[in-house]
Design an enzyme around this catalytic site. Structure first.
Site, PDB file in Angstrom:
ATOM      1  N   PHE A 122       0.852  -1.192   0.000  1.00  0.00           N
ATOM      2  CA  PHE A 122       0.000   0.000   0.000  1.00  0.00           C
ATOM      3  C   PHE A 122       0.886   1.241   0.000  1.00  0.00           C
ATOM      4  O   PHE A 122       0.743   2.153   0.798  1.00  0.00           O
ATOM      5  CB  PHE A 122      -0.951  -0.027   1.204  1.00  0.00           C
ATOM      6  CG  PHE A 122      -2.190   0.809   0.999  1.00  0.00           C
ATOM      7  CD1 PHE A 122      -3.038   0.576  -0.070  1.00  0.00           C
ATOM      8  CD2 PHE A 122      -2.512   1.829   1.886  1.00  0.00           C
ATOM      9  CE1 PHE A 122      -4.184   1.347  -0.265  1.00  0.00           C
ATOM     10  CE2 PHE A 122      -3.655   2.608   1.705  1.00  0.00           C
ATOM     11  CZ  PHE A 122      -4.489   2.363   0.619  1.00  0.00           C
ATOM     12  N   GLU A 162       0.446  -4.777 -17.472  1.00  0.00           N
ATOM     13  CA  GLU A 162       0.691  -3.630 -18.354  1.00  0.00           C
ATOM     14  C   GLU A 162       1.601  -2.594 -17.696  1.00  0.00           C
ATOM     15  O   GLU A 162       2.475  -2.005 -18.348  1.00  0.00           O
ATOM     16  CB  GLU A 162      -0.651  -2.981 -18.734  1.00  0.00           C
ATOM     17  CG  GLU A 162      -0.521  -1.821 -19.693  1.00  0.00           C
ATOM     18  CD  GLU A 162      -0.006  -2.235 -21.059  1.00  0.00           C
ATOM     19  OE1 GLU A 162      -0.695  -3.022 -21.726  1.00  0.00           O
ATOM     20  OE2 GLU A 162       1.086  -1.792 -21.464  1.00  0.00           O
ATOM     21  N   VAL A 208       5.803  -2.006 -17.761  1.00  0.00           N
ATOM     22  CA  VAL A 208       6.578  -1.254 -18.767  1.00  0.00           C
ATOM     23  C   VAL A 208       5.802   0.017 -19.110  1.00  0.00           C
ATOM     24  O   VAL A 208       4.641  -0.049 -19.506  1.00  0.00           O
ATOM     25  CB  VAL A 208       6.775  -2.093 -20.055  1.00  0.00           C
ATOM     26  CG1 VAL A 208       7.636  -1.342 -21.063  1.00  0.00           C
ATOM     27  CG2 VAL A 208       7.406  -3.439 -19.749  1.00  0.00           C
ATOM     28  N   GLU A 260      12.791   4.816  -8.551  1.00  0.00           N
ATOM     29  CA  GLU A 260      12.669   3.591  -7.766  1.00  0.00           C
ATOM     30  C   GLU A 260      13.103   3.892  -6.331  1.00  0.00           C
ATOM     31  O   GLU A 260      13.757   4.914  -6.065  1.00  0.00           O
ATOM     32  CB  GLU A 260      13.591   2.516  -8.336  1.00  0.00           C
ATOM     33  CG  GLU A 260      13.284   2.099  -9.760  1.00  0.00           C
ATOM     34  CD  GLU A 260      11.925   1.431  -9.891  1.00  0.00           C
ATOM     35  OE1 GLU A 260      11.718   0.374  -9.315  1.00  0.00           O
ATOM     36  OE2 GLU A 260      11.062   2.006 -10.578  1.00  0.00           O
ATOM     37  N   ASP A 267      16.681  -0.716 -14.302  1.00  0.00           N
ATOM     38  CA  ASP A 267      15.216  -0.656 -14.460  1.00  0.00           C
ATOM     39  C   ASP A 267      14.849  -0.885 -15.933  1.00  0.00           C
ATOM     40  O   ASP A 267      13.955  -1.685 -16.247  1.00  0.00           O
ATOM     41  CB  ASP A 267      14.728   0.721 -13.978  1.00  0.00           C
ATOM     42  CG  ASP A 267      13.263   0.960 -14.248  1.00  0.00           C
ATOM     43  OD1 ASP A 267      12.427   0.315 -13.606  1.00  0.00           O
ATOM     44  OD2 ASP A 267      12.951   1.787 -15.125  1.00  0.00           O
ATOM     45  N   LYS A 296      12.736  -3.910 -18.212  1.00  0.00           N
ATOM     46  CA  LYS A 296      11.668  -3.568 -19.160  1.00  0.00           C
ATOM     47  C   LYS A 296      11.990  -4.096 -20.561  1.00  0.00           C
ATOM     48  O   LYS A 296      11.099  -4.552 -21.287  1.00  0.00           O
ATOM     49  CB  LYS A 296      11.445  -2.060 -19.179  1.00  0.00           C
ATOM     50  CG  LYS A 296      10.847  -1.541 -17.871  1.00  0.00           C
ATOM     51  CD  LYS A 296      10.881  -0.023 -17.779  1.00  0.00           C
ATOM     52  CE  LYS A 296      10.283   0.466 -16.469  1.00  0.00           C
ATOM     53  NZ  LYS A 296      10.534   1.880 -16.200  1.00  0.00           N
ATOM     54  N   GLY A 343       5.032   7.504 -12.358  1.00  0.00           N
ATOM     55  CA  GLY A 343       4.043   8.308 -11.615  1.00  0.00           C
ATOM     56  C   GLY A 343       3.020   7.384 -10.990  1.00  0.00           C
ATOM     57  O   GLY A 343       2.631   6.380 -11.584  1.00  0.00           O
TER      58      GLY A 343
HETATM   59  N1  HSE Z   1      11.396   4.374 -11.822  1.00  0.00           N
HETATM   60  C1  HSE Z   1      10.756   4.166 -13.085  1.00  0.00           C
HETATM   61  C2  HSE Z   1      11.008   5.344 -13.979  1.00  0.00           C
HETATM   62  C3  HSE Z   1       9.265   4.017 -12.966  1.00  0.00           C
HETATM   63  O1  HSE Z   1      11.581   6.337 -13.533  1.00  0.00           O
HETATM   64  O2  HSE Z   1      10.647   5.260 -15.131  1.00  0.00           O
HETATM   65  C4  HSE Z   1       8.802   2.628 -12.766  1.00  0.00           C
HETATM   66  O3  HSE Z   1       9.324   1.733 -13.671  1.00  0.00           O
END
Ligand code: HSE
Length: 359
Positions: free
Chosen positions: A11, A152, A155, A212, A223, A227, A325
């Site tokens: 949460f 979804e 990515v 993150e 990250d 993806k 976001g």
């Molecule tokens: N931390 C990632 C970004 C968002 O800045 O795009 C979640 O994947």
């Protein structure tokens, strides 16, 4: 009217934003989409767990500041997160997994997803770890149990990249994908262009909720690596491991590098790429690259992300939108629930009111 009971695992920002959307827009969703959403369980590392088979009063919960939530003071609450018990034995048709991403082995989110699928519950998640590292096995598990597994938001947050590829590009041969897939690093690069130094730009991205928990994953490309794996596996049918995807970042770049690139008509970007080789295998990598102005990704600025699909019949198709976001990512979960509803319909609801569950 079909109703889906949700169990929210984690949460933090994203699932709290989902709760806000349900509280604010629940009846609109009901009118437009033909189903009603109710939250019946929430677990959280800090706040504990809350189980109310008759539905949690979201407005009351959301009136409390995130850091002050303590489920143990509420009816049906406990100070322990009790994830396994809530997922396996608690109420809920759909388990919504939004805990932190662990790029090493995907845990504990991997177990959360597995427990839910094995218990015959649909799962939607924004968590890249289990999807990138174990997506194929989890999809097989979902299929075996006749439930949905949607991701979804893993990515490009709410921007529908995976569904665009899966549904709207059907019938095309996709030969490669490349994208700006990290809002934090793209925000930082833009701020470096404006002369702001790196640490300050990182702090801004954290304050804006893009980064993150550990922003190293954003700026060193880890990250995007996850993806790229998800995109390559979903769109190009690859089965990549992390070590198959070479990974670079942006932390070596300075405002001076930006000025130098601009003087040559270039912009630095962190790009994730996956390309099908002649022999059918897939080459995937994350690189920082100075792109020429006419490149489809060069003009993508700030937290906005974009993915360019290279296809045989249409050439390059580029989809652009927010990539980070909390509300944007929460919308991805709404879109996952819609996908579950469309695929599994009312027959997919269980409305488990487990009398055996001890709240
Ligand atoms: N931390 C990632 C970004 C968002 O800045 O795009 C979640 O994947």
């Amino acid at each position: 009217m079909t109703r889906y009971d949700l169990a929210l695992i984690g949460f933090g920002g994203v699932n709290r934003a989902l709760a806000e959307l349900i509280a604010e827009r629940g009846s609109e969703l009901e009118d437009e989409l033909g189903f009603d959403l109710r939250v019946v369980a929430i677990t959280d590392l800090r706040a504990g767990s809350l189980v109310r088979p008759d539905g949690i009063d979201l407005a009351a919960l959301l009136a409390t500041a995130p850091g002050e939530l303590d489920f143990s003071t509420l009816e049906g609450g406990s100070c322990e997160p009790r994830n396994q018990q809530v997922i396996q034995d608690g109420p809920g048709d759909i388990v919504v997994e939004a805990t932190f991403t662990n790029p090493a082995d995907g845990e504990p989110a991997l177990s959360h997803v597995r427990w839910a699928l094995e218990a015959g519950k649909h799962v939607c998640t924004t968590n890249k770890g289990p999807v990138a590292l174990h997506g194929r096995v989890l999809k097989e598990l979902a299929a075996r149990h006749g439930v949905g597994f949607e991701f979804e938001g893993s990515v490009l947050s709410g921007t529908p990249i995976l569904r665009t590829a899966g549904r709207l590009l059907a019938g095309l041969r996709v030969t490669g994908v490349e994208g700006i897939m990290n809002g934090t690093s793209n925000h930082i690069l833009g701020r470096l262009e404006e002369g702001v130094d790196f640490p300050e730009a990182v702090r801004e991205a954290q304050a804006l909720g893009y980064a993150e928990a550990d922003p190293t994953a954003d700026v060193e490309g880890h990250d995007v690596q996850l993806k790229v794996m998800i995109l390559a596996n979903e769109v190009l049918g690859a089965d990549l491991r992390r070590e198959d995807v070479r990974c670079g970042g942006i932390s070596h770049l300075t405002p001076a590098d930006m000025r130098d690139a601009a003087s040559r008509g270039l912009r630095w970007k962190l790009v994730g790429q996956a390309t099908r080789r002649e022999d059918g295998s897939v080459d995937a990598r994350v690189v920082s690259a100075a792109l020429p102005a006419d490149h489809p990704l060069a003009a993508v600025s700030g937290p906005t992300n974009a993915v360019a699909f290279h296809t045989d019949l249409l050439g390059t198709v580029t989809v652009s939108g927010p990539g980070a976001g909390r509300t944007e990512t929460a919308y991805a979960l709404v879109s996952d629930i819609i996908a579950i509803h469309q695929r599994h319909g009312a027959a997919g609801t269980h409305h488990l009111s487990k009398e055996s569950f001890r709240g």
